[in-house]
Scaffold this active site. Sequence first.
Site, PDB file in Angstrom:
ATOM      1  N   LYS A   1       0.858  -1.199   0.000  1.00 15.84           N
ATOM      2  CA  LYS A   1       0.000   0.000   0.000  1.00 15.84           C
ATOM      3  C   LYS A   1       0.887   1.239   0.000  1.00 15.84           C
ATOM      4  CE  LYS A   1      -4.021   2.017   2.430  1.00 15.84           C
ATOM      5  NZ  LYS A   1      -4.933   1.920   3.585  1.00 15.84           N
TER       6      LYS A   1
ATOM      7  N   SER B   1     -10.037   2.003   2.426  1.00 16.90           N
ATOM      8  CA  SER B   1      -9.104   2.747   1.602  1.00 16.90           C
ATOM      9  C   SER B   1      -8.071   1.884   0.873  1.00 16.90           C
ATOM     10  CB  SER B   1      -8.364   3.766   2.463  1.00 16.90           C
ATOM     11  OG  SER B   1      -7.503   3.123   3.377  1.00 16.90           O
TER      12      SER B   1
ATOM     13  N   SER C   1     -10.556  -0.049   6.640  1.00 15.02           N
ATOM     14  CA  SER C   1      -9.856   0.037   5.350  1.00 15.02           C
ATOM     15  C   SER C   1      -9.149  -1.230   4.898  1.00 15.02           C
ATOM     16  CB  SER C   1      -8.843   1.180   5.374  1.00 15.02           C
ATOM     17  OG  SER C   1      -9.493   2.409   5.280  1.00 15.02           O
TER      18      SER C   1
END
Lengths: 494, 95
Positions: A78, A158, A182
Site C-alpha cells: 500500500k 481505503s 480500510s
Amino acid sequence: MKNLTSLTIKEALAGLKKKDFSAVDLTEAHIKATEAARHLNCYILETFDIARKQAAASDARYAKGEARLLDGIPIAMKDLFCTEGVQTTAASNILKGFKPPYESTVSGNMFRDGAVMLGKANLDEFAMGSANITSAYGNVINPWKRKSDDKPLVPGGSSGGSAAAVAARIAMGATGTDTGGSIRQPASFCGISGIKPTYGRCSRFGIVAFASSLDQAGPFARSAEDCALLLQSMAGYDSKDSTSVNCPVPDYASTIAQGVKGLKVGVPKEYRIDGTNPEILKLWERGVEMLKDAGAEIVDVSLPYTKYALQTYYVIAPAECSSNLARYDGVRFGQRVEGDNLIDTYEKTRAAGFGKEVKRRILIGTYVLSAGYYDAYYNKARRVRKLIWQDFIEAYKKCDLLLTPTAPTAAFAIGENMQDPVTMYLNDVFTIPASMAGMPGMSVPVGLSADGLPLGLQLLGKPFDEATIFRAAQAIEKAANFTALPQLAQARAA
Amino acid sequence: MSIDKNTVKKVARLARIRISDDEVDVLSGELSKILAMIGQLNEVKTDGVEPMTSVIEMQMPEREDKVTDGGIPEKILANAPEQTAGFFVVPKVVE
C-alpha cells in the site's frame, strides 16, 4: 502445473522449496499478469526492477538452503508505507515525488523475510475513503463484475489497490492499513481475506499517519493461512513506535488448524440494524451455522453503544487527521505552491495539494478541536469511545470471538453512494466499532450475492488474540468453500 | 447545529487551507450534515466516564534523553521543495 498466479502463498513457498519453479519465474508471472490488468489501476507506482532484483536474491537464498519466511513471494505494498528511496505518495498530490529517506518497520520486516515488492498500491488519499475514489491517481476498479450490468465497481477502501491486486491474482498478498475498516471492507468487496490486528501489534513507524490512535497495518491474502503468514512477518514490537506493544507474536501457523470446537462465538444483536440488506443477514446466519457445525457454541451478546461508534469515529479520526496533516506545509517535503508570504504559501500549497475528502476531514477536525467545541465534541467522543471499548470487554467475558457482517452491501458502482459524505461513511458501520476499541478483526469471503458479487463476514477477537481469529477464519473458509473467481482471473485460468 | 459560511471560512483559515467562495457554499452544507450526525453523541450519558486516550492500557515508554540519530542533513533536506546551504528555504517571514 497450475498457473503460478493462482497459487496460494503457502503453495508457492512449497513449490519454491521443491524447486518446481524459481522466485524469478513466480515474479515474472505476476509482472505479466499485472501488465495485463493495468486498467484496474491497482498501482500508483510499479516497481518491477526492484521486484526482479529481490526475486533473484530469493533464488540465491533458496539455492543455499537459506530461504526465509516469505522468500520470493510477490506482494503489493500500500502506498502509505514509506519505502526507502521509492516514491511514497499516500495517493495525494501533496506528496507527489516524495522519496522517503527511511523504511517503514512493516515493509522492512517483510523485506527481511524475503518478500518481493511488485509496486506501491493505490488507495484513497491519505487512507480516507471507503471506495478508493479519492485517490489523486485515479479510481481503482474492482476485478469483479456484477451480473446485472457492466458498470465498473469500486474495490472498497481505503486499501483498494491492495485488495483488487490480490483478488485479480496479480499479487499473492498485500499490505493494507485499517483505521475504520480500510482492510476489512475492501477484503469483503473483493472476495479475499484481510485482517486488522490489535492496535499496537504492528509498528506504525513509517506509515503515513491518518488517525494515530486508530491506524493499524495488516495483510490481505486469498486464505486465512496466507494472512497468518504475512502477519507473522509484519507484526512485532518496535521501539520506534511508542504505541507498539511489547508482547510476543505467537506462531499463528501452528494453531490455525485447531478448529473452533469448544470456542464461544458471540452474535451481537446491535449489528442487525434497520435496513440491512436481507442478503447480508442471510449470509450472517449461514456463518453462524458454519461455526456451530464446526463445534463452536453460539451465544447472544449485546454491545449497546455500537450505534454511536460511527459518530464517535467522525469526531476522533478527523481530529487526529487535522493534527497529523498539519505537517504538509510545503516546507520540508512534498509539493509547494509559492505565495506572497509564508501563510499564503501554506494556504495555497494545502489548497492545491489536498483533495476534497481530505479537506473535509481536516476542516471537521479543526472545528471539533477549536476553542469552545473541544469539550462538546472531542472530549465527548473520547468518553463515548471508552463506553464502546467497555462493551467489547464485557462481551468477551461471555465469548472468545464475535461474528458479524463486514459491510452492509456488496461492492457498488463508481458514482453510487456518493450523494453526500455521510452515505459513504455508512459503509464502515460494522467495522468502526472494533477500530474504536482497538480490537482485532478479520473479513473472510463466505458467498456471492444474487448479483454475483462476493460478500464477507467479520470475525472480531480479544486484544492480541489474532490466533483464535485465524482458527475461526479457517473453519469458515473450509465450510464456505469460496472458490468463485473474478471474471478477469477466470479468463487467465482458462 | 450547522456550520455557516463564516464559520467555514474561519475554520479553513485555522487549518491553513485556502478555499474559494464556491467551495464555502458546498462545504457549509456538507460539514453541517456531518455535524448533524456527530451531534447524536449528545444522546449518550457520559457523566463520570473518563475520556479515552489509548485503547491499550500501558505506560508510555521512556528512554534516556540522549541523541540517537542525526548527522544526516542531506537526507533530511532531500525532499525539500527549496533548500540552500543546509537550510529549508521559506518566503520572508520577518519584515
